[in-house]
Design an enzyme around this catalytic site. Structure first.
Site, mmCIF file in Angstrom:
data_model
loop_
_atom_site.group_PDB
_atom_site.id
_atom_site.type_symbol
_atom_site.label_atom_id
_atom_site.label_comp_id
_atom_site.label_asym_id
_atom_site.label_seq_id
_atom_site.Cartn_x
_atom_site.Cartn_y
_atom_site.Cartn_z
ATOM 1 N N ARG A 46 -21.324 -6.922 -0.911
ATOM 2 C CA ARG A 46 -22.059 -8.012 -1.113
ATOM 3 C C ARG A 46 -23.147 -7.968 0.434
ATOM 4 O O ARG A 46 -24.381 -9.283 0.705
ATOM 5 C CB ARG A 46 -21.464 -9.387 -1.469
ATOM 6 C CG ARG A 46 -21.552 -9.586 -2.442
ATOM 7 C CD ARG A 46 -20.190 -10.958 -3.979
ATOM 8 N NE ARG A 46 -19.176 -10.052 -2.675
ATOM 9 C CZ ARG A 46 -18.876 -10.781 -3.259
ATOM 10 N NH1 ARG A 46 -17.948 -11.721 -3.930
ATOM 11 N NH2 ARG A 46 -16.844 -10.198 -3.001
ATOM 12 N N ASP A 174 -5.017 6.863 -7.505
ATOM 13 C CA ASP A 174 -3.424 6.525 -6.228
ATOM 14 C C ASP A 174 -3.626 7.386 -5.374
ATOM 15 O O ASP A 174 -4.275 8.755 -5.176
ATOM 16 C CB ASP A 174 -2.648 7.078 -7.319
ATOM 17 C CG ASP A 174 -1.885 6.066 -6.556
ATOM 18 O OD1 ASP A 174 -1.172 6.768 -5.668
ATOM 19 O OD2 ASP A 174 -0.711 5.860 -7.055
ATOM 20 N N HIS A 175 -4.377 7.094 -4.284
ATOM 21 C CA HIS A 175 -4.793 7.583 -2.696
ATOM 22 C C HIS A 175 -3.371 8.517 -2.583
ATOM 23 O O HIS A 175 -3.350 9.794 -1.809
ATOM 24 C CB HIS A 175 -4.684 6.858 -1.089
ATOM 25 C CG HIS A 175 -3.574 5.944 -1.149
ATOM 26 N ND1 HIS A 175 -3.261 5.084 -1.995
ATOM 27 C CD2 HIS A 175 -3.490 6.350 0.353
ATOM 28 C CE1 HIS A 175 -2.621 4.292 -0.780
ATOM 29 N NE2 HIS A 175 -2.688 4.739 0.306
ATOM 30 N N HIS A 237 2.473 3.954 -6.999
ATOM 31 C CA HIS A 237 2.670 5.202 -6.368
ATOM 32 C C HIS A 237 4.497 5.832 -6.620
ATOM 33 O O HIS A 237 4.307 6.682 -6.348
ATOM 34 C CB HIS A 237 2.563 4.694 -4.786
ATOM 35 C CG HIS A 237 1.062 4.178 -3.986
ATOM 36 N ND1 HIS A 237 -0.283 4.565 -4.859
ATOM 37 C CD2 HIS A 237 1.237 3.123 -3.738
ATOM 38 C CE1 HIS A 237 -0.813 3.611 -4.212
ATOM 39 N NE2 HIS A 237 -0.211 2.874 -3.546
HETATM 40 C C1 BG6 Z 1 -1.807 0.120 -1.171
HETATM 41 C C2 BG6 Z 1 -1.304 -0.402 -0.666
HETATM 42 O O1 BG6 Z 1 -1.745 1.005 -2.367
HETATM 43 O O2 BG6 Z 1 -0.736 1.294 0.014
HETATM 44 C C3 BG6 Z 1 -0.667 -1.375 0.391
HETATM 45 O O3 BG6 Z 1 -1.311 -1.922 -1.199
HETATM 46 C C4 BG6 Z 1 0.266 -0.398 1.110
HETATM 47 O O4 BG6 Z 1 0.567 -2.222 0.214
HETATM 48 C C5 BG6 Z 1 -0.389 1.173 1.077
HETATM 49 O O5 BG6 Z 1 0.659 -0.430 2.699
HETATM 50 C C6 BG6 Z 1 0.465 2.446 1.716
HETATM 51 O O6 BG6 Z 1 -0.320 3.088 1.591
HETATM 52 P P1 BG6 Z 1 -0.130 4.420 2.863
HETATM 53 O O7 BG6 Z 1 -0.958 5.867 2.815
HETATM 54 O O8 BG6 Z 1 -0.160 3.672 3.919
HETATM 55 O O9 BG6 Z 1 1.333 4.680 2.841
#
Ligand code: BG6
Length: 484
Positions: A46, A174-175, A237
């Site tokens: 935006r 899902d990272h 996660h």
């Molecule tokens: C995110 C959450 O998906 O993952 C956050 O929304 C969290 O709340 C984060 O802090 C944690 O990711 P990582 O990679 O730092 O373990």
């Protein structure tokens, strides 16, 4: 079939995630020459910016979030040369038409869209892309989490996106799946013959999966408060880690085979309802406390109002299938824990009979897979305490300890998005979440949420800097276990 992307579009390109993770990841790929030669990058959001304004924004993000030693001007320049920007407002058809025109002009083959926006924009954005003929074969869409806040809302989002993109071109992020240590879990299980024969209820006593964070909710109070630990971390996660730990060997490391096995685990989760939320789950919210030598405020204070949202959740998950019958999988995650630590703890059963007397063998073997902050695998064994002991053999617990950083000296800490972006650019969906996975995990989590409401299970307080409420201790103690 998929060709390497010729255009990579980020929606939400001026957001926090883009600055911290997404743009640095593109830089990481650029610095290793992994971006397709002719691929352009288009940012959208935006914020009103032109190409040069966005290039300055990208440079600033890289300089802020990448260690100086890893920044190299040649690569920065090469990345910036690919970068464009077009502002857009989803609620405005003209503005979306202008954006789509830019996309049409810039693409000369496959396109990847990463929707790094609030999920309510997913359907409208994909609809605009559809209207402008930008959602057909050769296009892929990455959806940032969260996909909804319940099964119903997840379905709604998935239905909306499905009107324009076929499922095999939808890449749900899902990272955690992009993390090195998480992929290594698969390597460990399926690249070594050693563990698989023991990987079942006959030899494993319990499994614990922990994602502990020291941070509070930072500036994300509004999002977080409507979500809570169960929606923010467990639904995605923690359940993904559970799947990778518990699943059968897939026939190949490819999208359909891997995700078919994960879905079997999710479908085997024993439902938790109002009857058993008090024994199968623990819910907590942090109060003020001491953490890393500082006094930190409680959740309510950070938020600026009273709240009934949990910042800690622990669950005893039972995977009701042949392999895992009776083995508890304890899942827990919390904010403001004493340390940042993500690990999978697997405790094996004790030997069936001790030839050394009943007291000698007190500690059964354990495998600890640490994913964060460092990647490390420890195998705990019993070893004879050296020396001449009149009373026979005595044991000491020892550890075979593998530290990835030590072993692979030049290891660079990569943001998980490097792997995910590279895979999306190349059209490989193995490390992304399929629709049925999202919905099956939501269905299970919805059951717990409904149970909490019916049983009126409110979060119990725990001081910041502690390992959660006492109810979490009881949760495992009830089965004769302790948190690792
Ligand atoms: C995110 C959450 O998906 O993952 C956050 O929304 C969290 O709340 C984060 O802090 C944690 O990711 P990582 O990679 O730092 O373990």
């Amino acid at each position: 079939s998929a060709q390497p992307a010729t255009l990579f579009v980020i929606f939400g390109a001026t957001g926090d995630l883009a600055q911290r993770m997404l743009l640095p990841s593109l830089y990481g790929l650029q610095s290793e020459n992994l971006l397709p030669d002719a691929m352009r990058i288009l940012g959208s959001g935006r914020t009103e910016l032109d190409d040069s304004g966005f290039r300055a924004f990208v440079r600033e993000a890289l300089e802020t979030f990448i260690p100086a030693a890893e920044l190299n001007e040649t690569h920065v320049t090469a990345l910036l040369a690919r970068v464009h920007y077009q502002p857009a407002d989803v609620s405005n058809a003209d503005s979306m038409a202008a954006l789509c025109q830019v996309i049409t002009d810039l693409r000369h083959g496959d396109v990847v869209y990463h929707l790094s926006t609030a999920p309510r924009f997913f359907a409208p954005i994909t609809a605009a892309l559809g209207t402008h003929n930008l959602s057909g074969p050769g296009t892929r869409v990455m959806l940032e989490k969260p996909i909804g806040t319940s099964l119903d809302t997840a379905r709604e989002i998935n239905d909306g996106v499905a009107q324009h993109f076929a499922e095999d071109r939808i890449y749900r992020v899902d990272h955690y799946l992009g993390k090195e240590g998480v992929q290594n879990l698969l390597a460990l299980r399926f690249g070594n013959a050693l563990f698989e024969p023991l990987w079942n209820a006959r030899y494993i006593e319990q499994v614990q999966i922990t994602i502990a964070e020291t941070v509070g909710v930072e500036g994300r109070g509004d999002y977080y408060d409507s979500s809570g630990a169960i929606r923010d971390m467990l639904q995605n996660h923690l359940l993904q880690l559970l799947c990778l730990t518990a699943m059968e060997a897939p026939s190949a490391f490819e999208p359909t085979a891997v995700r078919n096995e994960k879905i079997k685990v999710l479908s085997s989760l024993r439902p938790i309802t109002a009857h058993d939320v008090n024994v199968e789950t623990a819910r907590g919210q942090y109060t003020a406390g001491e953490l890393e030598d500082q006094t930190v405020p409680g959740y309510d204070e950070e938020l600026g109002r009273d709240s009934d949202t949990e910042t800690f959740v622990a669950v005893r998950a039972m995977v009701d299938n042949w392999r895992w019958r009776g083995v508890p999988f304890y899942l827990r995650t919390g904010k403001r824990m004493p340390e940042r630590e993500t690990k999978i703890f697997i405790q094996f059963k004790a030997v069936p009979h001790s030839i050394f007397g009943s007291k000698a063998i007190s500690e059964p073997n354990a495998l600890i897979i640490r994913l964060q902050p460092e990647e490390r695998i420890e195998l705990e064994l019993l070893n004879k305490t050296p020396g001449l002991d009149r009373h026979g053999i005595r044991f000491a617990k020892v550890s075979l300890d593998f530290d990835a950083q030590e072993e692979f000296k030049a290891l660079r800490r990569r943001p998980a998005y490097e792997r995910l972006y590279l895979d999306a650019i190349e059209g490989n969906g193995t490390l992304f979440v399929r629709r049925d996975e999202t919905e099956t995990s939501w269905a299970w989590v919805d059951g717990i949420l409904a149970g909490w409401e019916q049983a009126e299970l409110h979060p119990s307080p725990y001081p910041a800097g502690s390992w959660g409420p006492t109810s979490a201790t009881h949760l495992v103690a009830r089965n004769g276990h302790e948190w690792n």
